[in-house]
Design a protein around this motif. Sequence first.
Motif, PDB file in Angstrom:
ATOM      1  N   GLY A  55       0.719  -1.138   0.044  1.00  9.06           N
ATOM      2  CA  GLY A  55      -0.107   0.093   0.038  1.00  9.06           C
ATOM      3  C   GLY A  55       0.941   1.309   0.119  1.00  9.06           C
ATOM      4  N   ILE A  56       1.800   1.238   0.839  1.00  6.23           N
ATOM      5  CA  ILE A  56       2.752   2.435   0.922  1.00  6.23           C
ATOM      6  C   ILE A  56       3.248   2.660  -0.697  1.00  6.23           C
ATOM      7  N   LEU A  61       4.022   5.533  -5.553  1.00  5.89           N
ATOM      8  CA  LEU A  61       4.082   5.779  -6.934  1.00  5.89           C
ATOM      9  C   LEU A  61       3.004   6.770  -7.525  1.00  5.89           C
ATOM     10  N   LEU A  62       1.917   6.798  -6.964  1.00  2.66           N
ATOM     11  CA  LEU A  62       0.830   7.762  -7.182  1.00  2.66           C
ATOM     12  C   LEU A  62       1.656   9.187  -6.736  1.00  2.66           C
ATOM     13  N   LEU A  63       2.088   9.273  -5.933  1.00  2.00           N
ATOM     14  CA  LEU A  63       2.641  10.692  -5.559  1.00  2.00           C
ATOM     15  C   LEU A  63       3.573  11.172  -6.534  1.00  2.00           C
ATOM     16  N   MET A  70       3.609  12.984 -14.698  1.00  2.00           N
ATOM     17  CA  MET A  70       3.828  11.933 -15.682  1.00  2.00           C
ATOM     18  C   MET A  70       2.651  11.707 -16.507  1.00  2.00           C
ATOM     19  N   TYR A  71       1.501  12.569 -16.349  1.00  2.00           N
ATOM     20  CA  TYR A  71       0.382  12.352 -16.831  1.00  2.00           C
ATOM     21  C   TYR A  71       0.336  13.216 -17.920  1.00  2.00           C
ATOM     22  N   THR A  72       1.292  13.967 -18.521  1.00  2.10           N
ATOM     23  CA  THR A  72       1.302  14.992 -19.570  1.00  2.10           C
ATOM     24  C   THR A  72       1.713  14.004 -20.940  1.00  2.10           C
ATOM     25  N   LEU A  73       1.209  14.507 -22.056  1.00  2.00           N
ATOM     26  CA  LEU A  73       1.344  13.898 -23.302  1.00  2.00           C
ATOM     27  C   LEU A  73       2.857  13.711 -23.536  1.00  2.00           C
ATOM     28  N   LYS A  74       3.703  14.614 -23.110  1.00  2.00           N
ATOM     29  CA  LYS A  74       5.136  14.396 -23.386  1.00  2.00           C
ATOM     30  C   LYS A  74       5.687  13.206 -22.957  1.00  2.00           C
ATOM     31  N   LYS A  75       5.250  13.055 -21.488  1.00  2.00           N
ATOM     32  CA  LYS A  75       5.935  11.797 -20.675  1.00  2.00           C
ATOM     33  C   LYS A  75       4.853  10.637 -20.675  1.00  2.00           C
TER      34      LYS A  75
END
Length: 86
Positions: A55-56, A61-63, A70-75
């Motif tokens: 869980g940690i 990973l999410l943080l 990391m959610y940008t189109l470039k990445k």
Amino acid sequence: MKQVLSLLSSMKTMAVLMSIFAFAIGYATFIENDYGTITAKADVYNARWFEVLMGILTINLLLNIHKYKMYTLKKAPIFIFHLSRL
């Protein structure tokens, strides 16, 4: 609260948690070879501490996905790789 988030999103924290995870998996492999799969599941994989560790690691990973955008189109390729690990 900010210090806790900073600690949880740290790459150093991730390295320590991944090291603990690798050691636990290795230890479970030796248990499985000597005593069987059921014992390894009971002692390691189904243990509460292992679930907390997973869980940690997921929170870390999410943080980090948010921290490094990391959610940008470039990445996107890197982001897809990280999503596949969830």
